[in-house]
Write an enzyme that holds these catalytic residues in place. Sequence first.
Site, PDB file in Angstrom:
ATOM      1  N   SER A 168       0.337   5.780   4.944  1.00 21.24           N
ATOM      2  CA  SER A 168       0.948   5.570   6.254  1.00 21.24           C
ATOM      3  C   SER A 168       0.357   6.550   7.272  1.00 21.24           C
ATOM      4  O   SER A 168      -0.848   6.509   7.522  1.00 21.24           O
ATOM      5  CB  SER A 168       2.471   5.708   6.159  1.00 21.24           C
ATOM      6  OG  SER A 168       3.092   5.334   7.362  1.00 21.24           O
ATOM      7  N   THR A 169       1.169   7.446   7.832  1.00 24.80           N
ATOM      8  CA  THR A 169       0.696   8.356   8.877  1.00 24.80           C
ATOM      9  C   THR A 169      -0.506   9.164   8.398  1.00 24.80           C
ATOM     10  O   THR A 169      -0.454   9.787   7.349  1.00 24.80           O
ATOM     11  CB  THR A 169       1.821   9.316   9.298  1.00 24.80           C
ATOM     12  OG1 THR A 169       2.999   8.564   9.553  1.00 24.80           O
ATOM     13  CG2 THR A 169       1.432  10.094  10.541  1.00 24.80           C
ATOM     14  N   HIS A 195       0.668   1.216   6.789  1.00 22.28           N
ATOM     15  CA  HIS A 195       1.659   0.882   7.810  1.00 22.28           C
ATOM     16  C   HIS A 195       1.001   0.872   9.188  1.00 22.28           C
ATOM     17  O   HIS A 195       0.610   1.914   9.714  1.00 22.28           O
ATOM     18  CB  HIS A 195       2.808   1.892   7.798  1.00 22.28           C
ATOM     19  CG  HIS A 195       3.594   1.881   6.529  1.00 22.28           C
ATOM     20  ND1 HIS A 195       4.278   2.978   6.059  1.00 22.28           N
ATOM     21  CD2 HIS A 195       3.816   0.904   5.611  1.00 22.28           C
ATOM     22  CE1 HIS A 195       4.882   2.675   4.928  1.00 22.28           C
ATOM     23  NE2 HIS A 195       4.610   1.422   4.632  1.00 22.28           N
ATOM     24  N   MET A 289       4.835   9.405   6.198  1.00 22.96           N
ATOM     25  CA  MET A 289       6.220   9.829   6.265  1.00 22.96           C
ATOM     26  C   MET A 289       7.115   8.813   5.569  1.00 22.96           C
ATOM     27  O   MET A 289       6.761   7.649   5.439  1.00 22.96           O
ATOM     28  CB  MET A 289       6.657  10.027   7.722  1.00 22.96           C
ATOM     29  CG  MET A 289       6.513   8.828   8.617  1.00 22.96           C
ATOM     30  SD  MET A 289       6.739   9.228  10.370  1.00 22.96           S
ATOM     31  CE  MET A 289       8.389   8.605  10.643  1.00 22.96           C
ATOM     32  N   ASP A 292       8.428   5.028   1.226  1.00 21.72           N
ATOM     33  CA  ASP A 292       7.920   3.734   0.780  1.00 21.72           C
ATOM     34  C   ASP A 292       6.910   3.960  -0.341  1.00 21.72           C
ATOM     35  O   ASP A 292       5.997   4.768  -0.215  1.00 21.72           O
ATOM     36  CB  ASP A 292       7.264   2.994   1.953  1.00 21.72           C
ATOM     37  CG  ASP A 292       6.927   1.549   1.607  1.00 21.72           C
ATOM     38  OD1 ASP A 292       7.493   1.015   0.637  1.00 21.72           O
ATOM     39  OD2 ASP A 292       6.094   0.950   2.320  1.00 21.72           O
TER      40      ASP A 292
END
Length: 327
Positions: A168-169, A195, A289, A292
């Site tokens: 993600s991030t 994401h 973050m 998930d």
Amino acid sequence: MNARPVRVLVVDDSAYIRKVVSEMLTRDPQIQVVGTARNGRDALEKVAILQPDVVTLDLIMPEMDGIGFLKEQMKRRVLPVIVVSIASENGELVVQAMESGAVDFVQKPTALASERVYEIQEDLIAKVKTAANIQPERISTAVAIPAAPLPAPVPRTGQVDAVVLGISTGGPQALAQLIPALPADLPVPMAVVLHMPVGYTALFAARLNEISRLEVIEAAEGDEMRPGRVLLAPAGQHLSLRRTLDGRVVAALSLRPLDTPHRPSVDVLFKSAADVYGRRLLGIIMTGMGNDGASGAAWIKAQGGTIIAEAQESCVVYGMPRAVIEA
């Protein structure tokens, strides 16, 4: 949690957007908007004077656009920048922004001076607060193919039939380093959930395909998992894997389940892959973050597969790997 408020500079050529973004951010007591800027050149001056912790950045601006600001600012002082953009208009620019050091982005629902802009408040606040805790040395501003392949702490040869990866991030920069480091003759397929808002994954997959020896594509219904290919889950749809009657493993796209925090979800991909590959699956959780992937990783382990979590030392945000490790 920060001892003092997160200091934010809001950069946008629209006076309305500057006002609304500032208003949304200051609704959180842990955030302080220390200034605004109308273009990249103005932002460079304001950063030097105000020393913000985080910058929110529009991309299309007069005099100096967002990409110009990023490239120049990262030479002067690396700091977390969140792009606030419209995917349909600025998709290519967003990919460039991530390559130039932006750590995350929030998709504007409209380019108009409309109340709809307030829809991004929750997402924007969460990402600003996360960005404030990112160490500058973790922010990558270069995309390069390493001279030698990355070390591969995977099970012994022949024990893995597929790799699934959740991120993600910080993900665009990390994948732009990881995927090009893999050899053209990678003997297994990969499937990746990153994401991203709708409108970016096809462009990002195309960019990875350009700089990699592997084939990287945005997954479509029925795409086959085969050695040397990386399937990137399309934003807005879950990616699952299923085995066909003739024994092939292919992609399946769906809006369901509807109750996941993210679509695509790492958990959905991991669980379906574990059902298909069982103990011959390698799952990888990288920077991001939230949590998930934690339940999906547990499902892979329950089927006898293997999990690798990124070390805290290299994560932009040590959230998703931490959740897996602690579980």
